[in-house]
Motif scaffolding. Structure first.
Motif, short mmCIF file in Angstrom:
data_model
loop_
_atom_site.label_atom_id
_atom_site.label_comp_id
_atom_site.label_asym_id
_atom_site.label_seq_id
_atom_site.Cartn_x
_atom_site.Cartn_y
_atom_site.Cartn_z
N VAL A 1 4.34 12.07 2.77
CA VAL A 1 3.60 10.82 2.96
C VAL A 1 3.49 10.44 4.42
CG1 VAL A 1 4.19 9.91 0.69
CG2 VAL A 1 5.74 9.51 2.58
N MET A 2 3.83 11.34 5.31
CA MET A 2 3.84 11.01 6.74
C MET A 2 2.44 10.74 7.27
SD MET A 2 6.78 13.60 8.20
CE MET A 2 6.65 12.95 9.86
N GLU A 3 1.43 11.29 6.65
CA GLU A 3 0.06 11.07 7.12
C GLU A 3 -0.55 9.81 6.55
OE1 GLU A 3 -1.24 12.85 9.48
OE2 GLU A 3 0.61 14.02 9.54
N ASP A 4 0.15 9.12 5.71
CA ASP A 4 -0.38 7.92 5.11
C ASP A 4 -0.47 6.81 6.15
OD1 ASP A 4 -1.05 6.42 2.55
OD2 ASP A 4 0.56 5.18 3.37
N GLU A 5 -1.56 6.04 6.09
CA GLU A 5 -1.77 4.96 7.06
C GLU A 5 -0.66 3.92 6.99
OE1 GLU A 5 -4.98 1.35 7.93
OE2 GLU A 5 -5.22 2.70 6.22
N ARG B 1 12.20 2.77 4.17
CA ARG B 1 13.38 3.01 3.32
C ARG B 1 13.54 1.89 2.29
NH1 ARG B 1 16.88 6.99 4.81
NH2 ARG B 1 16.46 8.02 6.81
N ASP B 2 13.20 0.68 2.69
CA ASP B 2 13.29 -0.43 1.75
C ASP B 2 12.31 -0.24 0.59
OD1 ASP B 2 14.02 -3.21 0.91
OD2 ASP B 2 11.92 -3.58 1.41
N VAL B 3 11.07 0.10 0.92
CA VAL B 3 10.07 0.32 -0.13
C VAL B 3 10.47 1.51 -1.00
CG1 VAL B 3 7.67 0.94 -0.56
CG2 VAL B 3 8.23 -0.71 1.23
N TYR C 1 2.37 4.35 5.97
CA TYR C 1 3.61 4.93 6.48
C TYR C 1 3.68 4.77 7.99
CZ TYR C 1 7.03 8.51 7.75
OH TYR C 1 8.11 9.18 8.29
N LYS C 2 2.58 5.01 8.66
CA LYS C 2 2.57 4.93 10.13
C LYS C 2 2.68 3.49 10.62
CE LYS C 2 -0.30 9.09 10.56
NZ LYS C 2 -1.60 9.62 11.01
N TYR C 3 2.22 2.55 9.82
CA TYR C 3 2.20 1.16 10.27
C TYR C 3 3.57 0.52 10.19
CZ TYR C 3 0.77 -3.72 10.70
OH TYR C 3 0.65 -5.01 11.12
N ILE C 4 4.26 0.70 9.09
CA ILE C 4 5.52 -0.01 8.88
C ILE C 4 6.66 0.72 9.57
CG2 ILE C 4 4.73 -0.99 6.70
CD1 ILE C 4 6.28 1.11 5.21
N THR C 5 7.78 0.02 9.71
CA THR C 5 8.93 0.59 10.38
C THR C 5 9.73 1.48 9.42
OG1 THR C 5 10.34 -1.30 9.78
CG2 THR C 5 9.08 -1.45 11.84
N LYS D 1 0.83 -1.20 0.00
CA LYS D 1 0.00 0.00 0.00
C LYS D 1 0.86 1.25 0.00
CE LYS D 1 -3.85 2.16 2.46
NZ LYS D 1 -4.75 2.06 3.64
N PHE D 2 1.93 1.19 0.77
CA PHE D 2 2.85 2.34 0.79
C PHE D 2 3.54 2.50 -0.56
CE2 PHE D 2 7.05 4.19 2.08
CZ PHE D 2 6.55 5.45 2.41
N LYS D 3 3.84 1.34 -1.19
CA LYS D 3 4.44 1.42 -2.53
C LYS D 3 3.47 2.07 -3.51
CE LYS D 3 7.46 0.33 -5.75
NZ LYS D 3 6.73 0.84 -6.92
N LYS D 4 2.19 1.73 -3.41
CA LYS D 4 1.19 2.35 -4.29
C LYS D 4 1.06 3.84 -3.97
CE LYS D 4 -1.45 -1.90 -4.96
NZ LYS D 4 -2.74 -2.60 -4.74
N THR D 5 1.18 4.17 -2.70
CA THR D 5 1.14 5.59 -2.34
C THR D 5 2.30 6.34 -3.01
OG1 THR D 5 0.12 5.08 -0.20
CG2 THR D 5 1.21 7.22 -0.42
#
Length: 1502
Positions: free
Chosen positions: A457-461, A472-474, A463-467, A433-437
């Motif tokens: 993208v800090m407000e993305d859901e 950085r990996d994505v 973004y907040k979930y993953i470490t 999902k973050f990749k799609k964002t």
């Protein structure tokens, strides 16, 4: 001498006395006399025995140790005091031995009671041995034997032992009475006495005080608190007595028991600690034995000290404890290893969350047991638990004991595994999902650091979930993707600018000016700027590209493994066999065939009926034909059988031919589809490249009723399909027959099969007249672009699938030989298939008779490479251009493909080259006959080509004068003759048009007028040059404005509806771009291309240049006047005029194709003009023309064209090189103004609409009508607008780029068409894209006769926009909007309110009010962009619409003025310059001819 001897240490004999006697007298244990003696004489723990019995047998009592005495000799101790003085202490224990039979004291020589006997100071016992322990009695020989010295001793002192512990079934008072009596007897001896309070480790305080009281009552009687078991104060006791016996010694300090015990314990703890460390350090393996360890440690001080203090038993206990600890550690380590490996094992065996999510651990264990890998990961032990078996010692066996899974830890790990799978699934989903964002954030540029992006993208859901590591990996993967994509696009851009690089001087490095030019041109490309943050990589790619241009090889090809040279080598190596390997044997190896295998194909039992009829005419499956008997093997197969598509049956049955029978249009369609698929399957299954196509015979079955209305149609369609499939058609015989098949049909079909087999055999065997391999008649080079999206098999298939193809000479891995009948005899054609980069050297240095230039219609760079290569080819060399795409439908459905195919055909038209199209999804075009017309043309011009090549070679090598020109190849080329009997060339050219099977995309005049048609409908060119046929005249450039193209009169297999659409488009083109009345003064004398006389409507007698041809080495232009004017006295004979012109051009110096084509020349010179021009095209055009005119009409071979344009942009319906009449008219006016001539009176033109609705190609009663006709008082908003807005607001308010991203035009038209037919249509049911609905909504306003914002209010709106004060400006705008017509006002209010709601979602759509106004203001206002005043007020118009969107509440609903929200603040970073770019996209399109949207479905063969 005696004085020099060291004095011997004194010897003292000490007697240890205390309560003794029977159990009745002393209780069940002694007072500790023996233990005290033992500890003092042998203090080592191993030599200390806590049990010393006094109950003996008579034998033991009489032994040498006891020796019938009631005392024991303990041995001698060498004592060293604190003062360093030594002495020897001999220890005697006075006791009383009890007979184990009578439990009475043994009788001895001394019969005195114990109290008197113990007080004796002189003892005597001959050969009495030293006592060690009770076990010594009776086994004296097994122990150390020492005798009492001299058999007698004199007692020097006494140690009186008093037991102060509790227990022993003895009263302490009775003991004290005995002690008191004993002391009285001892005191009489006058010997020193010490009281030893024994067993102080079990001390009773009262008893100790009583002893101390007793001692205090006596003179010089000391009490020493001792514990033999704890080895406390034992030595102190004897030291104190020794001091009393030898007054010269220092008096020792009497230390209380507790204090001495504490000191002793500290010493023991210290020694124990050292010993334990020594054990830990020494013993690492729990398999080590104590014996090995003790032998290893016996010389270690720590070991000896501990053994001495604590003894071997305790030392071994510590060792055993350590061994057990090692074992437990080993078990723990193994358990930890097993448990740590268990999650990995579970992840391999139970990695499907859906399978185990609801399983218990027990159920999961059963599932594990059923896995094939179970034995690899687990072991089931016979005994459990596993750590009590020898499995713990099998360190090499890493398998996990299965009983571990039954533990709580196993259950916990399984539950953790399930939770891990769940969380991992969620994590992966969030990463995706973050990749799609990130994919939706379009302003991320290649090479942009994560720190610059994360804030967006800090407000993305997700973004907040993953470490952070996952983020950085994505992002790293995203960056890698966009960087790779950007580099690929950059490389593709470099290929698209092929003309910029392939004019480099390959013998020198690029100059500084050239590199500056390259950077200046590329800097205009967004794909160049996309790598701005990766400038070093971009520069490296550019230099690598330039390096490849300088030194192109297949090893350094930028397309890598996709290099055409490599792929062609692989294909030819696999499919071609050197001729010296011989031809393969066929299963029919001669024309004398006795047995024929026939496969009968039909529908609904027709094949079986035909088989029955053939068998009825046969005798025992033997059929007589033309006097010869053939054995027939028949295989009837239904046309729908899957067996036909399985090529394995072919090798089993080995058919010689196919009888395909039909009786209806439907069955004929089935046959046509199935035959092509059968051919493809058989060809694919045959790796033998010499395999010949099997004969297919098409047979028409007679109807049961004699009269059939469909029979003529069936006969006609059957003949057409036979022509298309290149097979034989067998018609029904005349007359009436009761059966479906007759004998004449079967015989005709069988003859056709036998003739086909004979033909194949003749082709497969070498002909005697074949020339040597080194001799070839024609040398053809086929060029293709590396990396094009098609397989090289596609372009090689017309050659490799031919029966006349063979390998080239050894060493020519990219060459093949065709053996074909061309002209009047069989010719050998050498075809070399190369990449464009490999063909450059051949183009310069080797003789080539013709080029086949292939390009992909899906790739702009492919066309660019073709242009760059073709521009430098000599124009005397024939060229065949081939466009590659998937199917004919691509031409109509894809604008980019349509544009590239149109451009290719225009170039071919300009240079009079041949043009064809190959389709990767079609099987019908893969025949050598595709290029037969081209080979004919090459053969026709062969002599001229070779003369030109020899002339160029001689000129380059010997400096021959350039005034020498070779003769025209046409002057001595053999006339073209069509040999109908040649089966090798009997097949007509297959389809290469995107419109129909046998229809050229844009028929040229030469192909329309001068072709002959054979009986099968195949066309062949006539070798003559008609009047005005510029395409067959290879001496002159194409005209600038040729005649409008007329439709081909004999179009075959073209859908009638599609033909009508094409013709309508062409008529529209003629109406829109018709010829103009051109006057002589309007023409530039320096134009190298003049108008052909028959393409312009001119007044009679008007003279004009018809062609401009260089006549000398200085490239001066010689104007050739039209013969109609009579200036040359050519008797007004049109044909003679053109013949003379052809002859006059026969000696023309060969030029390059770039001077024959405006497209090629414009692309070549566009870069130079773009870099070196400091003014706009409009400003520079007249100046350049004036400058050229001032040079005395001198042309240049390097620059024969002045204002190159892109003529193909007009669409496929206008194939000729055209210009916009309105633009030409403006340029002519501008030229006149420049020349300061009096302008002629021009007839006034009617004012054209500012925004003509040209986008629809269908009639509509709804779209394109006034708003007043679409609304009612009850419904003030048109229904179409309401439906579009409702659909967009329900489904599209989260769509990024709403109203900015263009929707599919076909979908937009489909939406409006569906609404035209049914106003109640539901867009949700149609499942259309939001952008398509948005585009349809904008198109609705674009089609209105008048813009939504009336023209008369535009000036007021512009003036209002100039007001500086914000509030005042809004007030004025509010007054102006009230002047709208009521209908316009309601619709405008509705649309602006909708756009306001869209702008509030700008965080997701990225469409702020500013962006929406940029997209909508041209649609709502429709200004005249040809008016300079309009162009100067575009920003003001846009700001007006932006104000309406932002302040919609204020304008329409009486609300207050609002401040722009943060969501509508500054646009995203990529929005800089967006106004200009979007404005350019929203400009009204120029008037274009009607577009063909989709091909109509063709009727099936009727």
């Amino acid at each position: 001498m005696a004085k020099n001897k060291e004095p011997r240490p004194p010897t003292y004999a000490i007697s240890i006395v205390g309560l003794s006697g029977t159990e009745k007298e002393k209780g069940n244990c002694g007072v500790g006399k023996s233990c005290l003696c033992n500890r003092y004489v042998r203090p080592s723990a191993d030599s200390y025995y806590s049990e010393h019995t006094s109950v003996l047998s008579t034998i033991d009592f009489g032994g040498r140790v006891v020796n019938n005495d009631h005392f024991l000799y303990w041995g001698e101790v060498l004592h060293r005091g604190d003062d360093g003085l030594e002495c020897r202490i001999q220890v005697i224990e006075q006791t009383e031995f009890i007979d184990d039979q009578t439990f009475l004291p043994h009788r001895s020589t001394n019969l005195q009671p114990y109290t008197k006997r113990a007080a004796t100071t002189k003892l005597q016992s001959a050969e009495k041995l030293m006592y060690i322990c009770t076990d010594q009695l009776g086994l004296e020989q097994d122990f150390d034997q020492k005798q009492m010295p001299d058999g007698k001793l004199n007692i020097d002192g006494f140690v009186l032992c008093i037991d102060i512990s509790k227990g022993c079934n003895r009263k302490f008072d009775d003991q004290m009475k005995f002690v008191s009596s004993l002391y009285s007897q001892i005191a009489k001896s006058k010997k020193p006495i010490i009281i030893a309070a024994t067993k102080c480790d079990e001390c009773v305080e009262q008893y100790l005080r009583d002893v101390q009281t007793f001692a205090a009552s006596k003179k010089n009687l000391l009490v020493v608190e001792t514990s033999a078991r704890s080895s406390v104060n034992v030595e102190l006791c004897f030291n104190a007595l020794t001091q009393q016996m030898d007054k010269t010694r220092g008096k020792p300090k009497i230390i209380p028991y507790l204090e001495s015990y504490k000191t002793q314990r500290q010493l023991v703890a210290l020694v124990s600690d050292k010993f334990e460390k020594l054990i830990v350090h020494t013993v690492r393996d729990y398999h080590t034995s104590w014996k090995v360890v003790s032998n290893t440690l016996k010389n270690h001080t720590e070991y000896e000290e501990y053994i001495n203090l604590e003894g071997t038993r305790k030392a071994r206990g510590i060792f055993s404890k350590h061994i057990e600890q090692l074992r437990q550690e080993h078990i723990k380590k193994r358990r930890d290893d097993y448990l740590s490996s268990l999650p990995k094992i579970l992840s391999k065996l139970l990695n499907n969350l859906e399978e185990i999510e609801n399983l218990s651990w027990v159920e999961a264990q059963n599932l594990i047991k059923n896995r094939p890998e179970f034995q690899y990961y687990f072991v089931v032990l016979e005994q459990t638990p596993w750590h009590e078996t020898d499995h713990i010692n099998k360190t090499d066996d890493r398998r996990v004991p299965f009983d571990i899974l039954k533990t709580a830890e196993g259950d916990r790990i399984y539950q953790n595994h399930v939770q891990h799978l769940i969380s991992e699934k969620r994590r992966v989903e969030m990463k995706e999902k973050f990749k799609k964002t990130l994919d939706r954030v379009h302003f991320i540029s290649p090479g942009q650091p994560w720190e610059e992006v994360m804030c967006f993208v800090m407000e993305d859901e997700a973004y907040k979930y993953i470490t952070e590591a996952d983020r950085r990996d994505v992002y790293g993967r995203h960056q890698q993707e966009i960087v790779e994509r950007a580099k690929e696009e950059f490389q593709e851009m470099l290929f698209e600018h092929a003309e910029l690089f392939y004019d480099l001087d390959l013998n020198a490095t690029p100059s500084f000016d050239k590199m500056s030019e390259i950077h200046a041109v590329l800097n205009e490309e967004p794909r160049y700027r996309a790598l701005q943050k990766l400038a070093p990589d971009r520069e490296s790619l550019l230099l690598k590209h330039i390096g490849f241009v300088y030194h192109p090889t297949k090893e350094t090809c930028l397309s890598g493994a996709s290099c055409v040279d490599l792929k062609v080598e692989q294909v030819l190596a696999n499919r071609l066999v050197q001729l010296d390997h011989g031809r393969p044997n066929l299963y029919y190896n001669s024309a004398n065939i006795d047995k024929v295998n026939l496969c009968l194909v039909g529908r609904e039992g027709l094949a079986q009926e035909l088989a029955n009829e053939i068998r009825a005419q046969s005798t025992d499956d033997e059929y007589t034909l033309d006097g010869k008997i053939y054995e027939l093997d028949l295989l009837p197969v239904d046309v729908n059988s899957a067996m036909l598509l399985n090529h394995s049956w072919v090798s089993t049955f080995k058919p010689h031919g196919f009888f395909c029978v039909f009786s209806s249009i439907e069955s004929l369609n089935y046959i046509g589809d199935r035959v092509s698929r059968i051919r493809a399957e058989i060809a694919q299954s045959r790796r033998d490249r010499f395999f010949q196509p099997l004969p297919f015979i098409l047979i028409l079955a007679s109807q049961r009723d004699s009269v059939c209305k469909n029979m003529p149609i069936l006969r006609h369609q059957g003949q057409q399909l036979a022509n298309k499939l290149q097979c034989t058609f067998v018609d029904i015989a005349s007359g009436t027959f009761p059966r479906k098949f007759n004998e004449s049909q079967i015989k005709q079909a069988l003859r056709a099969v036998l003739e086909g087999l004979k033909h194949n055999f003749d082709v497969m065997n070498p002909m005697p007249s074949i020339k040597d391999l080194s001799e070839t008649d024609l040398r053809i080079v086929m060029c293709a672009m590396c990396g094009d999206p098609f397989s090289v098999d596609l372009i090689l298939s017309p050659f490799l699938d031919s029966q006349s193809c063979s390998a080239g000479q050894p060493g020519q891995s990219n060459t093949l030989i065709l053996d074909k009948i061309i002209g009047d005899s069989r010719r050998r054609i050498q075809v070399t298939v190369l990449s464009y980069h490999s063909s450059i050297g051949i183009r310069k240095d080797e003789l080539v008779h013709g080029y086949i230039l292939v390009y992909s219609a899906k790739r702009k760079s492919s066309m660019a490479m073709l242009r760059a290569f073709l521009a430098e080819v000599q124009d005397v060399i024939p060229v065949q251009m081939v466009a590659i795409t998937d199917s004919q439908a691509d031409f109509f459905e894809n604008e980019a493909i349509k544009e590239l195919m149109t451009e290719g055909e225009h170039i071919a038209t300009e240079i009079t080259a041949k043009f064809t199209a190959l389709y990767s999804l079609s099987q019908y075009h893969r025949q050598t006959e595709v290029f037969t017309p081209f080979f004919n043309e090459v053969l026709e011009k062969k002599n001229g080509i070779e003369s030109s090549f020899m002339f160029d070679s001689a000129r380059d090598g010997t400096g021959t004068s350039e005034d020498v020109f070779p003769q025209s190849p046409h002057s001595h080329s053999p006339a073209y003759t069509y040999y109908a009997d040649s089966e090798d060339d009997a097949e007509g050219p297959p389809p290469y048009s995107p419109i129909g099977d046998d229809v050229q995309l844009l028929p040229t005049p030469s192909e329309r007028k001068y072709r002959i048609t054979d009986l099968e409908g195949n066309e062949y060119p006539v070798h003559s040059t008609p009047v005005g046929d510029h395409e067959r005249n290879h001496k002159v450039p194409p005209p600038v404005r040729p005649k409008p193209v007329l439709p081909k009169p004999n179009v075959k297999k073209l859908d009638p509806n599609l033909l009508k659409t094409i013709e309508a488009g062409m008529r529209s083109t003629r109406r829109t771009r018709g010829p103009m009345m051109v006057h002589g003064e309007d023409l530039e004398a320096s134009d190298n291309y003049a108008e052909p006389a028959d393409t312009l409507l001119k007044s009679k007698g008007f003279n004009d240049d018809i062609y401009a041809v260089p006549d000398d080495t200085h490239s001066r232009i010689v104007k050739m006047r039209n013969s109609f004017g009579g200036l040359h006295g050519l008797h007004g004979d049109e044909e003679n005029g053109f013949d003379r012109m052809s002859k006059s051009q026969g000696g023309r110096r060969p030029s390059k194709y770039k001077h024959r084509s405006k497209i090629l020349f414009s692309k070549t010179k566009a870069y130079h003009r773009r870099v070196h021009s400091d003014v706009s095209d409009d400003e520079s055009g007249p100046a350049v023309q004036k400058k050229k005119k001032g040079r005395g009409n001198r042309g240049s071979e390097e620059d024969p064209l002045l204002s190159p344009v892109d003529p193909w942009k007009g669409g496929i319906d206008n194939p000729a090189i055209t210009s916009d009449p309105e633009q030409d008219d403006k340029k002519m006016k501008k030229k006149k103004a420049t020349k300061n001539k009096e302008p002629k009176k021009i007839k006034a033109k009617p004012t054209k609409p500012l925004y003509p609705p040209t986008r629809r190609n269908w009639e509509s009663n709804y779209f394109g009508v006034t708003l007043q006709n679409l609304v009612t008082p009850e419904r003030p908003i048109p229904l179409f607008i309401e439906k579009c807005v409702d659909y967009i607001e329900r489904t599209g308010l989260t769509t990024e780029g709403l109203y900015r991203v263009s929707g599919n035009k076909t979908d937009q038209d489909n939406i409006q068409k569906q609404f035209d037919q049914d106003h109640s249509v539901d867009f949700v049911v149609m499942d259309v894209a939001v952008n398509a609905v948005a585009g349809a909504l904008k198109a609705f306003f674009a089609d209105l006769p008048d813009p939504l914002i009336p023209y008369n209010l535009h000036p007021e709106l512009v003036e209002a926009a100039k007001i500086v004060d914000h509030i005042e400006r809004l007030q004025v705008l509010k007054e102006i909007v009230r002047k709208f017509p009521p209908v316009n006002y309601e619709v405008f209010k509705y649309v602006i309110t909708h756009l306001n709601r869209v702008s509030k979602q700008s965080k997701t759509t990225l469409m702020t009010a500013d962006n929406l106004s940029i997209c909508f203001w041209p649609t709502l206002m429709r200004p005249d962009f040809e008016n300079k005043d309009t162009l100067s007020t575009t920003k003001l118009n846009q700001s007006v619409i932006e104000s309406f969107i932002q302040q919609s509440q204020y304008f329409f609903y009486g609300g207050d003025v609002t401040e722009p929200s943060s969501a509508e603040g500054t646009p995203p970073p990529h929005g800089h310059g967006m106004v200009e770019s979007l404005l350019a996209l929203q400009l009204p399109p120029p008037l274009q001819p009607q577009q063909i949207q989709h091909p109509l479905p063709s009727e099936p063969l009727i």
